[in-house]
Design a protein around this motif. Structure first.
Motif, PDB file in Angstrom:
ATOM      1  N   GLY A  29     -13.595 -19.601  11.935  1.00  0.00           N
ATOM      2  CA  GLY A  29     -12.447 -18.945  12.568  1.00  0.00           C
ATOM      3  C   GLY A  29     -12.778 -18.474  13.971  1.00  0.00           C
ATOM      4  O   GLY A  29     -12.008 -18.703  14.906  1.00  0.00           O
ATOM      5  N   ILE A  30     -13.944 -17.846  14.137  1.00  0.00           N
ATOM      6  CA  ILE A  30     -14.309 -17.335  15.466  1.00  0.00           C
ATOM      7  C   ILE A  30     -14.658 -18.490  16.401  1.00  0.00           C
ATOM      8  O   ILE A  30     -14.275 -18.499  17.571  1.00  0.00           O
ATOM      9  CB  ILE A  30     -15.464 -16.322  15.343  1.00  0.00           C
ATOM     10  CG1 ILE A  30     -14.976 -15.070  14.615  1.00  0.00           C
ATOM     11  CG2 ILE A  30     -16.003 -15.953  16.719  1.00  0.00           C
ATOM     12  CD1 ILE A  30     -16.042 -14.067  14.316  1.00  0.00           C
ATOM     13  N   TRP A  31     -15.331 -19.513  15.860  1.00  0.00           N
ATOM     14  CA  TRP A  31     -15.712 -20.655  16.700  1.00  0.00           C
ATOM     15  C   TRP A  31     -14.478 -21.405  17.187  1.00  0.00           C
ATOM     16  O   TRP A  31     -14.406 -21.867  18.319  1.00  0.00           O
ATOM     17  CB  TRP A  31     -16.611 -21.592  15.888  1.00  0.00           C
ATOM     18  CG  TRP A  31     -16.971 -22.853  16.617  1.00  0.00           C
ATOM     19  CD1 TRP A  31     -17.762 -22.969  17.712  1.00  0.00           C
ATOM     20  CD2 TRP A  31     -16.520 -24.171  16.297  1.00  0.00           C
ATOM     21  NE1 TRP A  31     -17.838 -24.277  18.097  1.00  0.00           N
ATOM     22  CE2 TRP A  31     -17.092 -25.038  17.244  1.00  0.00           C
ATOM     23  CE3 TRP A  31     -15.703 -24.698  15.306  1.00  0.00           C
ATOM     24  CZ2 TRP A  31     -16.867 -26.411  17.231  1.00  0.00           C
ATOM     25  CZ3 TRP A  31     -15.476 -26.060  15.294  1.00  0.00           C
ATOM     26  CH2 TRP A  31     -16.053 -26.906  16.243  1.00  0.00           C
ATOM     27  N   LYS A  32     -13.458 -21.490  16.326  1.00  0.00           N
ATOM     28  CA  LYS A  32     -12.278 -22.292  16.651  1.00  0.00           C
ATOM     29  C   LYS A  32     -11.256 -21.498  17.471  1.00  0.00           C
ATOM     30  O   LYS A  32     -10.694 -22.007  18.425  1.00  0.00           O
ATOM     31  CB  LYS A  32     -11.627 -22.785  15.352  1.00  0.00           C
ATOM     32  CG  LYS A  32     -10.512 -23.778  15.554  1.00  0.00           C
ATOM     33  CD  LYS A  32     -11.053 -25.171  15.762  1.00  0.00           C
ATOM     34  CE  LYS A  32      -9.919 -26.136  16.058  1.00  0.00           C
ATOM     35  NZ  LYS A  32     -10.443 -27.451  16.432  1.00  0.00           N
ATOM     36  N   HIS A  33     -11.033 -20.238  17.079  1.00  0.00           N
ATOM     37  CA  HIS A  33      -9.956 -19.477  17.703  1.00  0.00           C
ATOM     38  C   HIS A  33     -10.445 -18.347  18.598  1.00  0.00           C
ATOM     39  O   HIS A  33      -9.633 -17.668  19.217  1.00  0.00           O
ATOM     40  CB  HIS A  33      -9.028 -18.894  16.626  1.00  0.00           C
ATOM     41  CG  HIS A  33      -8.419 -19.929  15.750  1.00  0.00           C
ATOM     42  ND1 HIS A  33      -7.352 -20.694  16.132  1.00  0.00           N
ATOM     43  CD2 HIS A  33      -8.732 -20.345  14.498  1.00  0.00           C
ATOM     44  CE1 HIS A  33      -7.040 -21.538  15.168  1.00  0.00           C
ATOM     45  NE2 HIS A  33      -7.852 -21.356  14.156  1.00  0.00           N
ATOM     46  N   GLY A  34     -11.776 -18.096  18.633  1.00  0.00           N
ATOM     47  CA  GLY A  34     -12.289 -17.024  19.473  1.00  0.00           C
ATOM     48  C   GLY A  34     -11.762 -15.682  18.997  1.00  0.00           C
ATOM     49  O   GLY A  34     -11.644 -15.432  17.797  1.00  0.00           O
ATOM     50  N   THR A  35     -11.392 -14.834  19.974  1.00  0.00           N
ATOM     51  CA  THR A  35     -10.926 -13.499  19.608  1.00  0.00           C
ATOM     52  C   THR A  35      -9.548 -13.534  18.960  1.00  0.00           C
ATOM     53  O   THR A  35      -9.144 -12.575  18.308  1.00  0.00           O
ATOM     54  CB  THR A  35     -10.883 -12.594  20.847  1.00  0.00           C
ATOM     55  OG1 THR A  35     -10.214 -13.318  21.877  1.00  0.00           O
ATOM     56  CG2 THR A  35     -12.271 -12.213  21.308  1.00  0.00           C
ATOM     57  N   HIS A  36      -8.810 -14.663  19.145  1.00  0.00           N
ATOM     58  CA  HIS A  36      -7.489 -14.749  18.529  1.00  0.00           C
ATOM     59  C   HIS A  36      -7.577 -14.681  17.003  1.00  0.00           C
ATOM     60  O   HIS A  36      -6.613 -14.333  16.336  1.00  0.00           O
ATOM     61  CB  HIS A  36      -6.800 -16.063  18.927  1.00  0.00           C
ATOM     62  CG  HIS A  36      -6.411 -16.106  20.355  1.00  0.00           C
ATOM     63  ND1 HIS A  36      -5.428 -15.305  20.872  1.00  0.00           N
ATOM     64  CD2 HIS A  36      -6.883 -16.850  21.391  1.00  0.00           C
ATOM     65  CE1 HIS A  36      -5.311 -15.556  22.173  1.00  0.00           C
ATOM     66  NE2 HIS A  36      -6.194 -16.475  22.505  1.00  0.00           N
ATOM     67  N   TRP A  37      -8.753 -15.050  16.496  1.00  0.00           N
ATOM     68  CA  TRP A  37      -8.897 -15.055  15.041  1.00  0.00           C
ATOM     69  C   TRP A  37      -8.728 -13.657  14.463  1.00  0.00           C
ATOM     70  O   TRP A  37      -8.245 -13.507  13.345  1.00  0.00           O
ATOM     71  CB  TRP A  37     -10.272 -15.628  14.650  1.00  0.00           C
ATOM     72  CG  TRP A  37     -10.426 -15.697  13.180  1.00  0.00           C
ATOM     73  CD1 TRP A  37      -9.824 -16.555  12.340  1.00  0.00           C
ATOM     74  CD2 TRP A  37     -11.226 -14.839  12.371  1.00  0.00           C
ATOM     75  NE1 TRP A  37     -10.186 -16.304  11.049  1.00  0.00           N
ATOM     76  CE2 TRP A  37     -11.044 -15.247  11.046  1.00  0.00           C
ATOM     77  CE3 TRP A  37     -12.064 -13.756  12.639  1.00  0.00           C
ATOM     78  CZ2 TRP A  37     -11.681 -14.632   9.987  1.00  0.00           C
ATOM     79  CZ3 TRP A  37     -12.692 -13.146  11.586  1.00  0.00           C
ATOM     80  CH2 TRP A  37     -12.495 -13.582  10.269  1.00  0.00           C
ATOM     81  N   PHE A  38      -9.066 -12.629  15.283  1.00  0.00           N
ATOM     82  CA  PHE A  38      -8.980 -11.256  14.777  1.00  0.00           C
ATOM     83  C   PHE A  38      -7.531 -10.798  14.656  1.00  0.00           C
ATOM     84  O   PHE A  38      -7.265  -9.735  14.105  1.00  0.00           O
ATOM     85  CB  PHE A  38      -9.783 -10.302  15.660  1.00  0.00           C
ATOM     86  CG  PHE A  38     -11.257 -10.532  15.550  1.00  0.00           C
ATOM     87  CD1 PHE A  38     -11.965 -10.018  14.476  1.00  0.00           C
ATOM     88  CD2 PHE A  38     -11.938 -11.304  16.488  1.00  0.00           C
ATOM     89  CE1 PHE A  38     -13.318 -10.253  14.352  1.00  0.00           C
ATOM     90  CE2 PHE A  38     -13.280 -11.539  16.354  1.00  0.00           C
ATOM     91  CZ  PHE A  38     -13.980 -11.018  15.287  1.00  0.00           C
ATOM     92  N   ALA A  39      -6.576 -11.615  15.158  1.00  0.00           N
ATOM     93  CA  ALA A  39      -5.155 -11.326  14.935  1.00  0.00           C
ATOM     94  C   ALA A  39      -4.832 -11.354  13.448  1.00  0.00           C
ATOM     95  O   ALA A  39      -3.808 -10.838  13.021  1.00  0.00           O
ATOM     96  CB  ALA A  39      -4.294 -12.345  15.676  1.00  0.00           C
ATOM     97  N   LEU A  40      -5.728 -11.955  12.684  1.00  0.00           N
ATOM     98  CA  LEU A  40      -5.588 -11.968  11.228  1.00  0.00           C
ATOM     99  C   LEU A  40      -5.463 -10.553  10.673  1.00  0.00           C
ATOM    100  O   LEU A  40      -4.738 -10.320   9.702  1.00  0.00           O
ATOM    101  CB  LEU A  40      -6.836 -12.646  10.644  1.00  0.00           C
ATOM    102  CG  LEU A  40      -6.926 -12.857   9.147  1.00  0.00           C
ATOM    103  CD1 LEU A  40      -5.888 -13.874   8.724  1.00  0.00           C
ATOM    104  CD2 LEU A  40      -8.305 -13.354   8.793  1.00  0.00           C
ATOM    105  N   PHE A  41      -6.154  -9.613  11.326  1.00  0.00           N
ATOM    106  CA  PHE A  41      -6.157  -8.235  10.818  1.00  0.00           C
ATOM    107  C   PHE A  41      -5.010  -7.415  11.388  1.00  0.00           C
ATOM    108  O   PHE A  41      -4.803  -6.288  10.950  1.00  0.00           O
ATOM    109  CB  PHE A  41      -7.488  -7.545  11.157  1.00  0.00           C
ATOM    110  CG  PHE A  41      -8.669  -8.262  10.586  1.00  0.00           C
ATOM    111  CD1 PHE A  41      -8.832  -8.362   9.214  1.00  0.00           C
ATOM    112  CD2 PHE A  41      -9.603  -8.851  11.415  1.00  0.00           C
ATOM    113  CE1 PHE A  41      -9.900  -9.041   8.678  1.00  0.00           C
ATOM    114  CE2 PHE A  41     -10.681  -9.523  10.876  1.00  0.00           C
ATOM    115  CZ  PHE A  41     -10.829  -9.618   9.513  1.00  0.00           C
ATOM    116  N   ALA A  42      -4.308  -7.945  12.403  1.00  0.00           N
ATOM    117  CA  ALA A  42      -3.200  -7.202  13.010  1.00  0.00           C
ATOM    118  C   ALA A  42      -1.968  -8.095  13.044  1.00  0.00           C
ATOM    119  O   ALA A  42      -1.731  -8.799  14.015  1.00  0.00           O
ATOM    120  CB  ALA A  42      -3.580  -6.762  14.437  1.00  0.00           C
ATOM    121  N   PRO A  43      -1.188  -8.097  11.975  1.00  0.00           N
ATOM    122  CA  PRO A  43       0.013  -8.939  11.949  1.00  0.00           C
ATOM    123  C   PRO A  43       0.947  -8.570  13.087  1.00  0.00           C
ATOM    124  O   PRO A  43       1.104  -7.395  13.424  1.00  0.00           O
ATOM    125  CB  PRO A  43       0.646  -8.618  10.591  1.00  0.00           C
ATOM    126  CG  PRO A  43      -0.447  -8.025   9.774  1.00  0.00           C
ATOM    127  CD  PRO A  43      -1.346  -7.331  10.733  1.00  0.00           C
TER     128      PRO A  43
END
Lengths: 177, 75, 249
Positions: free
Chosen positions: C131-145
Motif C-alpha cells: 500500500g505504501i509502495w504503491k500509493h505513498g502517503t495517500h494510502w493513509f487515507a484508509l484511516f481517514a474516510p
C-alpha cells in the motif's frame, strides 16, 4: 475432568499450553518460513502459471472456435444473399423477356387484324357496289316488265294496243313514287 | 478465595462469551436463511458477506476462548 | 483419561540448536513439509497433462484454482490477481493444514498461534508495504474516510487504526482458536468414551453416546477446517483490497 486437566498441565515436562510456549516459536517460525517460502516459490513459479495457462488456452480456443463459427455463419449468410440476388435477377430478366415477347406478339396480331379489317372493308365496299349496280339493273328490268305488263293489261282490257309512249310515262310516274 | 479456584471460575466465565458469540453467528445465519427464502436468487451473491460476518462475530467468541486458555495455562 | 492438550505437543525429530535458540525439526515442521508436498503434488501432477479437455483430477485442480481466483477477482478486483500466488498458497496451506490435522495421530500445524500469527502478519505486512509502495502517503487515507466533519475525524482515525491493528490479531486468533477448540472438544469426548467404557457394563453401553457425539463433531470439524481456510482467504482478499484501492472501502 478438572482434575485430569490440571494433571495434564503438570505432567508435560516443560509445562503450560504448547501453543503458548515461547521457546518453541523460533523453531516453528524458521520451518514455517522455509516450508511456506517453498510453497510460494512452487506456486508462483510453476503451479499458477501452468493452471492459468491451461485455463487461458481453453478460453482462447473456445473464443477462437466461436469466432470461426461466426465467420462461417457470415460466409453462409453472404452466400445465401448472393443466391437470392441471382434468383431475383433471373426472375426480373425472365419477366422482361416475357413482356417483350408479349408486346411483339400483340403488335403482330394487331397488324394482322388491321390488314384483315382493311381487306374486309374493301370486300364490303366492292360487294355494296355490286349490289348497287345489280339493284339499278333490277330496277331497269322492273320498268320494262311493268311497261310490258301494262301493255298486256291494257290490250286485254281495251282490246287494242296502247300507246307505248303514254304507257312508259305512266309507269315512270308510278315508279317514281 | 483460593487463587486456583478463582482462575477456574474466571476461565468458566470467559467461556460465556463463546456462547454469546454463538448467538451472534446464529443470528447472522438465521437472517441470511430468512432473506434467502424471501429472495433465493439474491442468496448466492450474499453468501460471502454472511460468511465474513459470521467469521467476524465468531472471532470475538474466539477471543473469549483465548482468555479462558490463558487463564487456565498461562496465568 | 488422556490429556486433551497432549496432541498439541511439539516433539523434536532432529534437534537443532543455533546459538541459544532451539530450531529443532519438530513434528510440526514435518507436517508443514507434508502439506507443501501434498499441495504441490496435487496441483502439479494432476495438471501435468495440460489437457484441453480436463481429466477428473485435473478439473479438480482447476476448480480449486478457479474458486480462489474468483474470490480474489470478486473482492480485490482484477488487479488483485498479482497477489494470486500468495492467496492461493495461503488457502492451500491453511486448508491442507486443517485437513491433515483431522487424521488421527497427525499434528495440526494451524493449532499453534505462532503459525497463524505469522501467516496473518505476512498478509498485513504485504498490505502495508504494498500500500505504501504503491500509493505513498495517500494510502493513509484508509484511516481517514473522506467527507467527514473535522470534529469527529480524530475519533474516527483512532477507531480505524484500532480496527486495522485488530485485523491480524483476529485473523490469527480465529484460525488458531477454531482448530484448538475443535481438537480439544474431540479429545474430551474421546476421553469420555474410554472413561465410561472402563466403568462397567452399563458404562460400556453408555459410551455409545459420546461416540455419536464424536462422529457429529468430526463432521463439523471437517466443515470448520474448510470454512476457516475459506474465511482466512476471503479476509486476506478483503485486506489486500485495502492495499490496492485505499479510500473506497
Amino acid at each position: 475432568m478438572a482434575t485430569n486437566t490440571t494433571q495434564g498441565t503438570q505432567v508435560p515436562s516443560k509445562g503450560g499450553f504448547p501453543a503458548f510456549r515461547v521457546e518453541t516459536y523460533g523453531s516453528q517460525l524458521l520451518w514455517l518460513a522455509i516450508a511456506f517460502g517453498l510453497l510460494y516459490f512452487v506456486m508462483a513459479r510453476f503451479i499458477a502459471p501452468r493452471i492459468g495457462g491451461i485455463l487461458e488456452d481453453r478460453a482462447t480456443r473456445i473464443s477462437g472456435d466461436l469466432a470461426a463459427a461466426q465467420a462461417m455463419k457470415a460466409e453462409a449468410d453472404a452466400a445465401t444473399l448472393s443466391y437470392e440476388k441471382a434468383l431475383a435477377e433471373a426472375r426480373a430478366s425472365s419477366q422482361a423477356i416475357a413482356a417483350e415477347t408479349r408486346a411483339k406478339i400483340t403488335a403482330e396480331a394487331d397488324a394482322e387484324r388491321k390488314a384483315l379489317e382493311a381487306k374486309l372493308a374493301a370486300d364490303l365496299a366492292a360487294a355494296e357496289a355490286q349490289i348497287g349496280s345489280a339493284r339499278a339493273a333490277a330496277m331497269g328490268n322492273v320498268r320494262s316488265i311493268a311497261v310490258e305488263t301494262a301493255e298486256a293489261i291494257v290490250e286485254r282490257l281495251a282490246g287494242t294496243g296502247a300507246d307505248a309512249a303514254r304507257l312508259e310515262a305512266a309507269v315512270d310516274a308510278v315508279l317514281k313514287r | 478465595m483460593d487463587p486456583v479456584a478463582a482462575k477456574y471460575l474466571g476461565a468458566g466465565l470467559a467461556c460465556l462469551g463463546m456462547g454469546l458469540a454463538a448467538m451472534g453467528v446464529g443470528n447472522i445465519f438465521g437472517n441470511f436463511v430468512a432473506g434467502a427464502l424471501r429472495n433465493p436468487s439474491a442468496a448466492a451473491g450474499q453468501f460471502t458477506n454472511a460468511i465474513v460476518g459470521a467469521a467476524l462475530a465468531e472471532g470475538l467468541g474466539i477471543f473469549a476462548l483465548v482468555v479462558a486458555l490463558v487463564l487456565l495455562f498461562v496465568v | 483419561m488422556a490429556d486433551p492438550i497432549k496432541q498439541f505437543e511439539l516433539v523434536p525429530i532432529v534437534p537443532i540448536t543455533i546459538g541459544t535458540g532451539d530450531f529443532s525439526f519438530t513434528n510440526s515442521a514435518l507436517h508443514m513439509f507434508i502439506i507443501v508436498g501434498l499441495t504441490a503434488a496435487f496441483l502439479l501432477l494432476t495438471t501435468s497433462g495440460r489437457r484441453l479437455v480436463p481429466t477428473r483430477m485435473q478439473s479438480l485442480a482447476e476448480l480449486t484454482y478457479e474458486f480462489v481466483a474468483g474470490t480474489v477477482r470478486q473482492t480485490a478486483g482484477t488487479d488483485g490477481m498479482k497477489f494470486f500466488p500468495l492467496v492461493f498458497s495461503l488457502f492451500m496451506f491453511v486448508l491442507l493444514a486443517n485437513l491433515v490435522g483431522m487424521f488421527p495421530g497427525a499434528f495440526t500445524v494451524t493449532s499453534h498461534i505462532i503459525v497463524t500469527a505469522a501467516l496473518a502478519m505476512l498478509v498485513i505486512s504485504t498490505v502495508i508495504i504494498y500500500g505504501i509502495w504503491k500509493h505513498g502517503t495517500h494510502w493513509f487515507a484508509l484511516f481517514a474516510p473522506s467527507g467527514l466533519p473535522k470534529v469527529i475525524l480524530p475519533l474516527i482515525v483512532v477507531i480505524e487504526v484500532i480496527s486495522f491493528i485488530s485485523r491480524p490479531i483476529s485473523l490469527s486468533l480465529r484460525l488458531f482458536g477454531n482448530m484448538t477448540a475443535g481438537h480439544i472438544a474431540l479429545k474430551v469426548f474421546a476421553g469420555f468414551v474410554t472413561a465410561m467404557a472402563g466403568a462397567g457394563a452399563l458404562g460400556f453401553i453408555g459410551a455409545a453416546l459420546p461416540i455419536f457425539m464424536i462422529t457429529a463433531l468430526t463432521a463439523l470439524e471437517f466443515l470448520v477446517a474448510v470454512l476457516q481456510a475459506y474465511v482466512f482467504t476471503i479476509l486476506t482478499c478483503i485486506y489486500l483490497n485495502d492495499a490496492l484501492h485505499p479510500g473506497h472501502h
